[in-house]
Write a protein that holds these residues in place. Structure first.
Motif, PDB file in Angstrom:
ATOM      1  N   GLY A  72       0.834  -1.189   0.000  1.00  0.00           N
ATOM      2  CA  GLY A  72       0.000   0.000   0.000  1.00  0.00           C
ATOM      3  C   GLY A  72       0.872   1.244   0.000  1.00  0.00           C
ATOM      4  O   GLY A  72       1.803   1.357   0.802  1.00  0.00           O
ATOM      5  N   GLN A  73       0.596   2.145  -0.919  1.00  0.00           N
ATOM      6  CA  GLN A  73       1.367   3.386  -1.020  1.00  0.00           C
ATOM      7  C   GLN A  73       0.654   4.485  -0.254  1.00  0.00           C
ATOM      8  O   GLN A  73      -0.571   4.605  -0.319  1.00  0.00           O
ATOM      9  N   ILE A  74       1.435   5.259   0.488  1.00  0.00           N
ATOM     10  CA  ILE A  74       0.879   6.328   1.310  1.00  0.00           C
ATOM     11  C   ILE A  74       1.400   7.676   0.829  1.00  0.00           C
ATOM     12  O   ILE A  74       2.252   7.740  -0.047  1.00  0.00           O
ATOM     13  N   GLY A  75       0.905   8.731   1.419  1.00  0.00           N
ATOM     14  CA  GLY A  75       1.167  10.078   0.948  1.00  0.00           C
ATOM     15  C   GLY A  75       2.396  10.757   1.495  1.00  0.00           C
ATOM     16  O   GLY A  75       2.392  11.975   1.690  1.00  0.00           O
ATOM     17  N   THR A  76       3.473  10.018   1.713  1.00  0.00           N
ATOM     18  CA  THR A  76       4.714  10.668   2.144  1.00  0.00           C
ATOM     19  C   THR A  76       5.312  11.447   0.986  1.00  0.00           C
ATOM     20  O   THR A  76       5.214  11.044  -0.170  1.00  0.00           O
ATOM     21  N   ASP A  77       5.960  12.566   1.323  1.00  0.00           N
ATOM     22  CA  ASP A  77       6.688  13.294   0.285  1.00  0.00           C
ATOM     23  C   ASP A  77       8.073  12.680   0.140  1.00  0.00           C
ATOM     24  O   ASP A  77       8.392  11.679   0.792  1.00  0.00           O
ATOM     25  N   GLN A  78       8.913  13.250  -0.712  1.00  0.00           N
ATOM     26  CA  GLN A  78      10.240  12.684  -0.980  1.00  0.00           C
ATOM     27  C   GLN A  78      11.173  12.731   0.232  1.00  0.00           C
ATOM     28  O   GLN A  78      12.192  12.052   0.244  1.00  0.00           O
ATOM     29  N   ASN A  79      10.801  13.505   1.266  1.00  0.00           N
ATOM     30  CA  ASN A  79      11.590  13.557   2.501  1.00  0.00           C
ATOM     31  C   ASN A  79      11.009  12.660   3.585  1.00  0.00           C
ATOM     32  O   ASN A  79      11.463  12.702   4.730  1.00  0.00           O
ATOM     33  N   GLY A  80       9.990  11.877   3.248  1.00  0.00           N
ATOM     34  CA  GLY A  80       9.378  10.979   4.221  1.00  0.00           C
ATOM     35  C   GLY A  80       8.367  11.653   5.133  1.00  0.00           C
ATOM     36  O   GLY A  80       7.912  11.054   6.104  1.00  0.00           O
TER      37      GLY A  80
END
Length: 132
Positions: free
Chosen positions: A38-46
């Motif tokens: 499942g993919q979540i809404g973290t940005d590229q910095n976590g």
């Protein structure tokens, strides 16, 4: 049907889908199957933003990174499972959905839950894909 041999359809006699999905997605025999976590809404910095729509945007960006890493496109996606902890802004989600899929929709399941893996996660999307 697309040039990958994957068939998406809504059979005669079935009620029309209530959203942007297909009732049946059929993959050709001997296809290679890909299943994501499942993919979540973290940005590229976590960082996980507090806004549901920001999480949706980041989740679709993360899905695109996954697809690109395996040389897959949205045409390869056969099933999407979406879980959310609060009401989804469907206009916004379908805007991102259309950017990814155009008008060739995979099969889809949506569920609302009390909580996902971390309390700050508001949406999680799992992708199933196939390559013939």
């Amino acid at each position: 049907m697309n040039n990958l041999g994957i068939i998406r359809k809504n059979p005669a006699g079935m009620p029309s889908p209530v959203g942007n999905y297909s009732h049946i997605t059929k993959i050709p025999r001997n296809s290679e199957l890909y299943v994501t976590s499942g993919q979540i809404g973290t940005d590229q910095n976590g960082i996980i933003p507090t806004s549901m729509n920001e999480q949706i945007s980041n989740t679709f960006a993360n899905i695109n990174i996954l697809l690109n890493s395996e040389e897959l496109t949205s045409d390869h996606i056969i099933k999407v499972n979406i879980w959310a902890t609060e009401k989804i802004d469907w206009d916004y989600l379908y805007e991102k959905w259309a950017e990814l899929f155009g008008i060739h929709y995979p099969s889809m399941t949506i569920g609302y839950l009390l909580e996902l893996g971390l309390p700050e996660i508001k949406i999680e999307i799992e992708i199933w894909a196939a390559k013939a």
